[in-house]
Design an enzyme around this catalytic site. Structure first.
Site, PDB file in Angstrom:
ATOM      1  N   MET A   1       9.395  25.686  -0.067  1.00 26.56           N
ATOM      2  CA  MET A   1       8.615  24.741  -0.861  1.00 26.56           C
ATOM      3  C   MET A   1       9.513  23.917  -1.789  1.00 26.56           C
ATOM      4  O   MET A   1       9.355  22.710  -1.905  1.00 26.56           O
ATOM      5  CB  MET A   1       7.550  25.487  -1.662  1.00 26.56           C
TER       6      MET A   1
ATOM      7  N   TYR B   1      12.916  32.074   5.101  1.00 24.86           N
ATOM      8  CA  TYR B   1      11.681  32.658   5.643  1.00 24.86           C
ATOM      9  C   TYR B   1      11.720  32.778   7.166  1.00 24.86           C
ATOM     10  O   TYR B   1      12.120  31.836   7.854  1.00 24.86           O
ATOM     11  CB  TYR B   1      10.478  31.793   5.268  1.00 24.86           C
TER      12      TYR B   1
ATOM     13  N   LYS C   1       0.839  -1.204   0.000  1.00 21.92           N
ATOM     14  CA  LYS C   1       0.000   0.000   0.000  1.00 21.92           C
ATOM     15  C   LYS C   1       0.878   1.259   0.000  1.00 21.92           C
ATOM     16  O   LYS C   1       2.088   1.175   0.236  1.00 21.92           O
ATOM     17  CB  LYS C   1      -0.901  -0.012   1.231  1.00 21.92           C
TER      18      LYS C   1
HETATM   19  C1  PLP Z   1       0.456  -1.749   6.604  1.00 22.39           C
HETATM   20  C2  PLP Z   1      -0.110  -2.972   7.175  1.00 22.39           C
HETATM   21  C3  PLP Z   1       0.712  -4.022   7.604  1.00 22.39           C
HETATM   22  C4  PLP Z   1       2.218  -3.928   7.643  1.00 22.39           C
HETATM   23  O1  PLP Z   1       2.659  -3.223   8.765  1.00 22.39           O
HETATM   24  P1  PLP Z   1       4.220  -3.029   9.032  1.00 22.39           P
HETATM   25  O2  PLP Z   1       4.309  -2.476  10.384  1.00 22.39           O
HETATM   26  O3  PLP Z   1       4.694  -2.077   7.979  1.00 22.39           O
HETATM   27  O4  PLP Z   1       4.839  -4.367   8.869  1.00 22.39           O
HETATM   28  C5  PLP Z   1       0.100  -5.182   8.019  1.00 22.39           C
HETATM   29  N1  PLP Z   1      -1.243  -5.302   8.028  1.00 22.39           N
HETATM   30  C6  PLP Z   1      -2.046  -4.313   7.639  1.00 22.39           C
HETATM   31  C7  PLP Z   1      -3.517  -4.496   7.669  1.00 22.39           C
HETATM   32  C8  PLP Z   1      -1.521  -3.120   7.209  1.00 22.39           C
HETATM   33  O5  PLP Z   1      -2.323  -2.119   6.830  1.00 22.39           O
END
Ligand code: PLP
Length: 388
Positions: free
Chosen positions: A328, A280, A51
């Site tokens: 930025m 800034y 993800k």
């Molecule tokens: C992101 C995620 C993981 C992995 O977590 P880590 O701490 O990066 O190993 C596992 N299970 C779910 C449901 C997640 O969203």
């Protein structure tokens, strides 16, 4: 970033480059996967969590690297990511872990995706599609065993499962939960969570053939008895310990190889007299005659403004401080005392230069965050190159 006369290898089209470059080491990704899989053993497969564009590493390229290392299960948050993965040719199981809009239920069949369910409405939408297509779909149920996030509470699991299983075309294939504190070996909550989860698993396994999985990277490293039928690794696959460098002293962690590095180039070098305000708000004022270098890296590139007057970067193999507010698109560093620093010189913001290394944990510490966020910020806001 305006194009100049700077020549950067790999970018022959002059308008299509940035001074900033994220490099992803694909062999590090494969080695980290192999290490985790070897740790859990052949009986416990490792789902690669990809993800957030694989925590900034690029979802498709990272998934391909993990595939080459033997991975056959991938986890994403949203349906959109799962469809992209499948369309890129990724084989194996792809889990959509945070739900979907019911109107999209048909996509799970079209792309052979695995839904994680926590509502009756979602199961019903899948059932309607299953009936229309004359197919069956395997689902996993999400339990909230103590995370206080998505999912159904353990005591409600058997009744929920039976209701869902009675829908035509729905088959219960798995049960999953998530740990809030498994990165800390001393946290009591992991035991309590696991007891809750294990209870729900036992109840379901009496009735359905379910794959139970709860272990994230922290639990993979710290709690072997929670591995169940599969683990879901994220941060460890990208080379970091979930607890940060402070928690990464164990022997199992030295095997993890950070896969991401971030380099840039100096735009301008100049000598500034003592007493000058920099950037800034003039939050930094030179105390002596100062050699200042301007970098084309700002918060737009994921180099958080919280790092103003805090971060260090590497120039000629030496750590030097960021001075003044991060803008930025630019920030300033103090290179006083280093010889022959010139425009065009390489700067390492994440990774190794000479004998020095800056890790995502180092950067995270300076901004009061964790490596996960640093990797997402830098990786997802810069051009990526893939190297071996
Ligand atoms: C992101 C995620 C993981 C992995 O977590 P880590 O701490 O990066 O190993 C596992 N299970 C779910 C449901 C997640 O969203």
């Amino acid at each position: 970033m305006a194009a100049g006369k700077v020549t950067i290898p790999h970018f022959t089209v002059m308008y299509d480059y940035s001074f900033n470059s994220i490099k992803i080491n694909c062999s590090a990704l494969r080695k980290n996967y192999a290490f985790i899989q070897q740790k859990t053993g052949a009986g416990v497969p490792v789902m690669a969590m990809v993800k957030a564009d694989a925590y900034g590493h690029g979802m498709v390229m990272a998934a391909k690297a993990f595939s080459h290392a033997g991975c056959t299960a991938f986890g994403v948050a949203e349906l959109r990511e799962a469809v992209l993965l499948r369309e890129a040719g990724i084989q194996g199981d792809i889990y959509v872990t945070i739900g979907f809009v019911e109107i999209d239920a048909g996509l799970f069949f079209q792309y052979r995706l695995t839904p994680v369910i926590y509502s009756y409405a979602a199961a019903q939408a899948l059932s309607i599609q299953a009936v229309a297509l004359g197919q069956e779909i395997g689902i996993h149920i999400k339990v909230d065993s103590g995370m206080g996030r998505l999912g159904i509470f353990p005591p409600d699991i058997p009744a929920f499962a039976d209701t869902v299983a009675s829908l035509p075309g729905i088959k219960i294939n798995g049960l999953m939960s998530h740990f809030p504190e498994s990165d800390n070996p001393a946290a009591e909550s992991t035991r309590e969570n696991f007891t809750q989860f294990a209870g729900a698993c036992r109840a379901l396994k009496n009735r359905y053939t379910t794959l139970c999985h709860i272990a994230n990277s922290g639990a993979v490293l710290n709690f072997p008895d929670t591995w169940c039928d599969m683990v879901r690794a994220g941060i460890a696959l990208y080379g970091y310990h979930p607890a940060g460098s402070d928690g990464g002293e164990g022997p199992s962690c030295t095997a993890l190889i950070p896969a991401m590095s971030f380099t840039s180039r100096i735009l301008q070098v100049k000598t500034v007299p003592a007493g000058r305000g920099i950037s800034y708000g003039h939050t930094f004022r030179t105390r002596r005659q100062t050699t200042l270098a301007v970098l084309p890296v700002g918060y737009e590139d994921g180099f958080s403004r919280l790092l103003s007057n805090r971060a260090k970067v590497l120039v000629h193999g030496h750590p030097v401080p960021v001075v003044g507010r991060i803008c930025m698109n630019m920030c300033m560093i103090d290179v006083t005392g280093l010889t022959d620093v010139a425009a065009g010189d390489e700067v390492v913001l994440l990774g190794r230069q000479g004998q020095q290394t800056i890790t995502a944990d180092d950067i995270a510490k300076e901004m009061g965050s964790i490596s996960y966020e640093v990797l997402c910020l830098l990786g997802n806001n810069n051009q990526r190159q893939y190297i071996e």
